[in-house]
Design a protein around this motif. Structure first.
Motif, PDB file in Angstrom:
ATOM      1  N   TYR A 134      38.560 -58.717  35.608  1.00 18.75           N
ATOM      2  CA  TYR A 134      40.013 -58.582  35.478  1.00 18.75           C
ATOM      3  C   TYR A 134      40.404 -58.669  34.011  1.00 18.75           C
ATOM      4  O   TYR A 134      39.603 -59.072  33.150  1.00 18.75           O
ATOM      5  CB  TYR A 134      40.739 -59.668  36.289  1.00 18.75           C
ATOM      6  N   ASN A 135      41.618 -58.260  33.729  1.00 13.04           N
ATOM      7  CA  ASN A 135      42.169 -58.340  32.371  1.00 13.04           C
ATOM      8  C   ASN A 135      42.731 -59.742  32.163  1.00 13.04           C
ATOM      9  O   ASN A 135      43.597 -60.193  32.923  1.00 13.04           O
ATOM     10  CB  ASN A 135      43.267 -57.283  32.198  1.00 13.04           C
ATOM     11  N   ASN A 138      46.469 -60.322  32.248  1.00 12.66           N
ATOM     12  CA  ASN A 138      47.222 -59.974  33.449  1.00 12.66           C
ATOM     13  C   ASN A 138      47.929 -61.224  33.985  1.00 12.66           C
ATOM     14  O   ASN A 138      47.266 -62.189  34.391  1.00 12.66           O
ATOM     15  CB  ASN A 138      46.280 -59.407  34.504  1.00 12.66           C
ATOM     16  N   SER A 194      43.670 -48.825  33.506  1.00 12.29           N
ATOM     17  CA  SER A 194      45.048 -48.309  33.475  1.00 12.29           C
ATOM     18  C   SER A 194      46.046 -49.274  34.100  1.00 12.29           C
ATOM     19  O   SER A 194      47.242 -48.985  34.161  1.00 12.29           O
ATOM     20  CB  SER A 194      45.114 -46.969  34.203  1.00 12.29           C
ATOM     21  N   LYS A 195      45.536 -50.392  34.611  1.00  7.73           N
ATOM     22  CA  LYS A 195      46.344 -51.460  35.210  1.00  7.73           C
ATOM     23  C   LYS A 195      46.962 -51.074  36.548  1.00  7.73           C
ATOM     24  O   LYS A 195      47.912 -51.716  37.010  1.00  7.73           O
ATOM     25  CB  LYS A 195      47.421 -51.949  34.230  1.00  7.73           C
ATOM     26  N   ASP A 198      44.440 -54.766  39.686  1.00  7.55           N
ATOM     27  CA  ASP A 198      44.391 -56.036  38.956  1.00  7.55           C
ATOM     28  C   ASP A 198      42.970 -56.550  38.780  1.00  7.55           C
ATOM     29  O   ASP A 198      42.675 -57.253  37.811  1.00  7.55           O
ATOM     30  CB  ASP A 198      45.227 -57.089  39.700  1.00  7.55           C
TER      31      ASP A 198
END
Length: 277
Positions: A134-135, A138, A194-195, A198
């Motif tokens: 995951y980012n 986020n 690109s989101k 998630d």
């Protein structure tokens, strides 16, 4: 002590020799019968669904790489002494294509009880479990993810390759998060980058590539105990003979114990990281 005539002794010698020759000839016959249909065709067909670094495909040239592709190529060329052909497929079709004889081996197939009902398996080349990436920026994801419950929340979207073992694994444990099923590895990564998603659920080795390629934002989460711990092996048709499977297993076991598989994995990881720079 029993005394035998010269004729009787010679007869016994010839009998023993004949029996030994028969065993030897039978052993050779068994050896030559192994993978006979492949040898007769002159080509080993390897079913290939992309999942880096297990199986990778150059978009421009169509050339296959990755450590399972290397193993399939080496087994065909140096053990069976035939040409090797890679047949494009998807994870949704990789078992059905094997059953319908579109190829001889399915590469990088997770050995699961469900699949064992449909196909046979070689011994494992490496271990597999499901991890998440995951980012770290986020806001939907906690700063520190410790359990599945931390990410299994309404509004959280998890991307996964449709039809894969990781798809089945997360479907069993995610009760509130939305699962975004996509056809391939490129699509799932793009969804995360690109989101639109998630998290990305994928094989532990594959996700390691992503976190090492993007350390500035990509964070990995490995559930404990490991999620869907399995062996990754070659799939074969259900009617494959024990002799044929034994030939493949002997090759794989030698590659594993010699450290060759670990070297191939490292090479594949380095190639992926270099391509992403």
């Amino acid at each position: 002590m029993l005394h035998l005539s010269r004729f009787t002794r010679q007869a016994l010698v010839w009998l023993v020799a004949a029996a030994s020759l028969s065993v030897s000839l039978q052993s050779r016959a068994d050896d030559t019968s192994s993978w006979q249909s492949v040898k007769k065709a002159g080509v080993l067909r390897c079913g290939a669904a992309v999942a880096p670094p297990y199986v990778m495909r150059d978009a421009k040239t169509g050339a296959y790489s990755g450590f399972f592709a290397d193993l399939c190529r080496d087994f065909g060329q140096n053990v069976l002494k035939v040409k090797v052909e890679f047949v494009d497929t998807t994870w949704d079709n990789i078992v059905a294509g094997l059953q319908s004889e579109k190829w001889d081996l399915s590469m990088a197939l997770n050995d699961t009880p469900e699949r064992e009902k449909a196909v046979a398996f070689s011994s494992g080349a490496t271990d597999y479990n499901v991890s998440f990436v995951y980012n770290k920026n986020n806001p939907k994801i906690p700063q520190t993810v410790r359990t599945i419950a931390d990410i299994d929340k309404p509004g959280v979207i998890v991307a996964v390759m449709s039809g894969t073992s990781q798809d089945k694994a997360i479907s069993a444990v995610l009760k509130q998060a939305q699962i975004m099923r996509l056809p391939g590895n490129d699509e799932t990564r793009l969804a995360l980058i690109s989101k639109r998603a998630d998290l990305l659920a994928d094989a532990n080795i594959t996700n390691m590539l992503l976190t090492e390629a993007h350390p500035e934002w990509a964070v990995g989460f490995n559930p404990m105990p490991p999620l869907a711990q399995q062996e990754v092996a070659f799939g074969l048709r259900k009617d494959t003979t024990a002799a044929d499977i034994d030939v493949l297993n002997k090759y794989l076991n030698q590659q594993v114990t010699s450290g060759a598989v670990n070297r191939l994995i490292k090479t594949s990881v380095q190639a992926m990281l270099a391509a992403n720079k």
